[in-house]
Design a protein around this motif. Structure first.
Motif, PDB file in Angstrom:
ATOM      1  N   GLN A   1      -5.125   6.719 -13.270  1.00  0.00           N
ATOM      2  CA  GLN A   1      -4.369   6.904 -12.487  1.00  0.00           C
ATOM      3  C   GLN A   1      -5.064   7.023 -10.870  1.00  0.00           C
ATOM      4  O   GLN A   1      -5.756   7.978 -10.687  1.00  0.00           O
ATOM      5  N   ARG A   2      -4.825   6.157 -10.207  1.00  0.00           N
ATOM      6  CA  ARG A   2      -5.416   6.113  -8.782  1.00  0.00           C
ATOM      7  C   ARG A   2      -4.594   7.060  -7.838  1.00  0.00           C
ATOM      8  O   ARG A   2      -3.394   6.941  -8.044  1.00  0.00           O
ATOM      9  N   PRO A   3      -5.171   7.626  -6.951  1.00  0.00           N
ATOM     10  CA  PRO A   3      -4.748   8.480  -5.886  1.00  0.00           C
ATOM     11  C   PRO A   3      -4.046   7.675  -4.935  1.00  0.00           C
ATOM     12  O   PRO A   3      -4.535   6.616  -4.614  1.00  0.00           O
ATOM     13  N   VAL A   4      -2.868   8.222  -4.444  1.00  0.00           N
ATOM     14  CA  VAL A   4      -2.071   7.497  -3.351  1.00  0.00           C
ATOM     15  C   VAL A   4      -2.606   7.920  -2.204  1.00  0.00           C
ATOM     16  O   VAL A   4      -2.879   7.128  -1.164  1.00  0.00           O
ATOM     17  N   ASP A   5      -2.841   9.398  -1.854  1.00  0.00           N
ATOM     18  CA  ASP A   5      -3.079   9.762  -0.654  1.00  0.00           C
ATOM     19  C   ASP A   5      -4.181  10.859  -0.509  1.00  0.00           C
ATOM     20  O   ASP A   5      -4.586  11.515  -1.538  1.00  0.00           O
TER      21      ASP A   5
ATOM     22  N   GLN B   1       0.892  -1.246   0.066  1.00  0.00           N
ATOM     23  CA  GLN B   1      -0.042   0.032  -0.081  1.00  0.00           C
ATOM     24  C   GLN B   1       0.906   1.127   0.087  1.00  0.00           C
ATOM     25  O   GLN B   1       1.752   1.259   0.666  1.00  0.00           O
ATOM     26  N   ARG B   2       0.501   2.116  -0.973  1.00  0.00           N
ATOM     27  CA  ARG B   2       1.383   3.217  -0.895  1.00  0.00           C
ATOM     28  C   ARG B   2       1.271   4.476  -0.389  1.00  0.00           C
ATOM     29  O   ARG B   2       1.988   5.645  -0.194  1.00  0.00           O
ATOM     30  N   GLY B   3      -0.295   4.612   0.183  1.00  0.00           N
ATOM     31  CA  GLY B   3      -0.375   5.634   0.765  1.00  0.00           C
ATOM     32  C   GLY B   3      -1.968   5.472   1.403  1.00  0.00           C
ATOM     33  O   GLY B   3      -2.691   4.411   1.303  1.00  0.00           O
ATOM     34  N   THR B   4      -2.436   6.446   2.130  1.00  0.00           N
ATOM     35  CA  THR B   4      -3.725   6.336   2.671  1.00  0.00           C
ATOM     36  C   THR B   4      -4.995   6.082   1.950  1.00  0.00           C
ATOM     37  O   THR B   4      -5.839   5.050   1.939  1.00  0.00           O
ATOM     38  N   ALA B   5      -4.954   6.822   0.598  1.00  0.00           N
ATOM     39  CA  ALA B   5      -6.228   6.501  -0.258  1.00  0.00           C
ATOM     40  C   ALA B   5      -5.591   5.119  -0.811  1.00  0.00           C
ATOM     41  O   ALA B   5      -6.862   4.246  -1.175  1.00  0.00           O
ATOM     42  N   ASP B   6      -4.703   4.587  -1.272  1.00  0.00           N
ATOM     43  CA  ASP B   6      -4.258   3.404  -1.814  1.00  0.00           C
ATOM     44  C   ASP B   6      -4.836   2.259  -0.950  1.00  0.00           C
ATOM     45  O   ASP B   6      -4.937   1.315  -1.554  1.00  0.00           O
ATOM     46  N   SER B   7      -4.372   2.543   0.270  1.00  0.00           N
ATOM     47  CA  SER B   7      -4.895   1.541   1.215  1.00  0.00           C
ATOM     48  C   SER B   7      -6.331   1.121   1.143  1.00  0.00           C
ATOM     49  O   SER B   7      -6.737  -0.186   1.427  1.00  0.00           O
ATOM     50  N   VAL B   8      -7.042   2.168   1.400  1.00  0.00           N
ATOM     51  CA  VAL B   8      -8.540   2.065   1.252  1.00  0.00           C
ATOM     52  C   VAL B   8      -8.961   1.453   0.050  1.00  0.00           C
ATOM     53  O   VAL B   8      -9.800   0.392   0.140  1.00  0.00           O
TER      54      VAL B   8
ATOM     55  N   LEU C   1     -16.795   8.407  -2.404  1.00  0.00           N
ATOM     56  CA  LEU C   1     -15.574   7.871  -2.033  1.00  0.00           C
ATOM     57  C   LEU C   1     -14.970   6.718  -3.070  1.00  0.00           C
ATOM     58  O   LEU C   1     -13.825   6.862  -3.404  1.00  0.00           O
ATOM     59  N   GLU C   2     -15.872   6.082  -3.478  1.00  0.00           N
ATOM     60  CA  GLU C   2     -15.565   5.043  -4.726  1.00  0.00           C
ATOM     61  C   GLU C   2     -15.190   5.628  -5.893  1.00  0.00           C
ATOM     62  O   GLU C   2     -14.110   5.308  -6.558  1.00  0.00           O
ATOM     63  N   ARG C   3     -15.727   6.593  -6.412  1.00  0.00           N
ATOM     64  CA  ARG C   3     -15.547   7.400  -7.510  1.00  0.00           C
ATOM     65  C   ARG C   3     -14.033   8.131  -7.289  1.00  0.00           C
ATOM     66  O   ARG C   3     -13.130   8.023  -8.178  1.00  0.00           O
ATOM     67  N   ALA C   4     -13.618   8.705  -6.225  1.00  0.00           N
ATOM     68  CA  ALA C   4     -12.663   9.408  -5.730  1.00  0.00           C
ATOM     69  C   ALA C   4     -11.339   8.444  -5.812  1.00  0.00           C
ATOM     70  O   ALA C   4     -10.377   8.614  -6.437  1.00  0.00           O
ATOM     71  N   LEU C   5     -11.656   7.201  -5.288  1.00  0.00           N
ATOM     72  CA  LEU C   5     -10.511   6.233  -5.287  1.00  0.00           C
ATOM     73  C   LEU C   5     -10.119   5.712  -6.652  1.00  0.00           C
ATOM     74  O   LEU C   5      -9.097   5.205  -6.856  1.00  0.00           O
TER      75      LEU C   5
END
Length: 388
Positions: free
Chosen positions: A208-212, A97-104, A198-202
């Motif tokens: 290109q998925r966000p990391v944080d 997991q690379r960051g907070t958003a990526d872990s979710v 949240l699902e759309r943002a992730l």
């Protein structure tokens, strides 16, 4: 409203130095008997939120052992309860997991499919908060995302995500740890999302998925979503650095502590070992300190926090210090302005630290300080090492 709580407890804690060498930041001891994550878990339990996922990664063993089935927080349930989600390699999870958003994102399939609201939290913050008013306001405003905010001293604003708002508390700007902060209204790392938002943002844009959350999700999200700030007026500390971690514990020893650990209406729960009561001998002196169960005090303890099982031998002096589980302070030794991790043995007549809180000495888990050795202020003894 069906709420899925998610606690982010996976990242390494470089700001806590050797205290997180062998444990995750969320499992670092605090105030003697507690761990940092106890505050977030207790807030959830006291708020009546029982669907809890804890996302781990960095050195999770101590955290896993501490939480167990979740029984101390009434989260050991067959329907809901607490779940510890470990990182894994799979079709959609091709690395750490690379960051907070990526872990979710990587753990999305393990969350409650019926949840329409997500409460995202950090595992290393010290505060007592009822999440229900925030959730109600989120719902009443038909917000798509709500961020809890707290006013902080301007000199530490660079450590936080800083939020800009209008008169209706709608978020207009979000600056993640800015070098030159535009205000001191800080994100607490407490977020409420509508599921679809949240699902759309992730998912990101163009693959290109966000990391944080702070650096990528919020700056883009607030331009298109109904994003609001929720002001929290209570005590709040991000304990991710040695300075705030130390200050928060020393504040508990003041005449009017900002954090009430004795409030029967908002108990901070933890996993406690069965230990014998505290024992003090006729020559012992204990003043203005927290002394946990199982401690044996034959020397002097002043303005200090002692975790379970600490031994202070005759003639030893512990002053302005944090001493963790099962450490031994040998006869005649002096410990001042220092943090001593668990299972440390300080030999007879040794001297550790001195100075003031700006020059704390740090002794790592399982280290040894031989008889008569001096460890200077600001010195660091690595876990398992022997001080020279």
């Amino acid at each position: 409203m069906r709420v899925q709580a998610v606690i982010l407890a996976g990242g390494p804690a470089t700001g806590l130095g050797i205290l997180s060498e062998h444990r995750s930041e969320a499992s670092v001891p605090f105030a003697g008997k507690y761990r940092l994550i106890d505050f977030t878990l207790s807030n959830l339990a006291n708020s009546g939120i029982s669907e809890v996922a804890i996302l781990t990664q960095y050195r999770p063993h101590s955290l896993n052992e501490h939480i167990g089935s979740g029984r101390p927080w009434d989260l050991d349930r067959s329907d809901g309860g607490v779940r510890l989600l470990q990182p894994y390699i799979g079709r959609d999870a091709k690395g750490w997991q690379r960051g907070t958003a990526d872990s979710v994102y990587q753990n999305w399939r393990f969350f409650d499919p019926q949840a329409d609201t997500f409460l995202i939290l950090s595992g290393d913050h010290i505060y007592t908060m009822d999440y229900r008013p925030m959730l109600r306001e989120h719902d009443q405003k038909d917000a798509e995302v709500t961020v809890a905010v707290n006013t902080i001293p301007s000199e530490v604003a660079h450590r936080y995500g800083i939020v800009g708002i209008n008169a209706q508390y709608r978020i207009t700007h979000f600056w993640e740890k800015p070098k030159e902060p535009h205000g001191n209204l800080a994100s607490m790392g407490v977020y409420v999302f509508k599921r679809r938002v949240l699902e759309r943002a992730l998912a990101g844009e163009g693959g290109q998925r966000p990391v944080d959350f702070g650096r990528e999700v919020f700056p883009k999200l607030i331009a298109n979503a109904r994003a609001f700030a929720y002001p929290f007026l209570g005590y709040f500390v991000d304990a991710g650095e040695i300075g705030p971690y130390w200050d928060a514990q020393m504040a508990l020893l003041t005449d009017d502590p900002p954090l009430d650990l004795y409030n029967p209406d908002w108990v901070v729960h933890t996993r406690s070992e069965e230990r014998a009561p505290v024992k003090t001998t006729p020559g012992a002196v204990v003043h203005n300190s927290f002394v946990s169960n199982g401690c044996q005090i034959e020397g002097t303890v002043e303005r200090s926090v002692l975790s379970p099982g600490v031994v202070v031998e005759p003639g030893a002096v512990v002053r302005d210090a944090i001493i963790m589980t099962d450490a031994v302070i040998g006869a005649g030794a002096v410990v001042e302005y220092a943090i001593i991790d668990k299972l440390v043995h300080v030999g007879r007549g040794a001297h550790i630290g001195g100075g003031d809180k700006s020059s704390l000495a740090l002794i790592g888990k399982g280290a040894r300080v031989p008889e008569g050795v001096t460890v200077a202020p600001k010195a660091v003894v690595q876990p398992g090492a022997t001080a020279a």
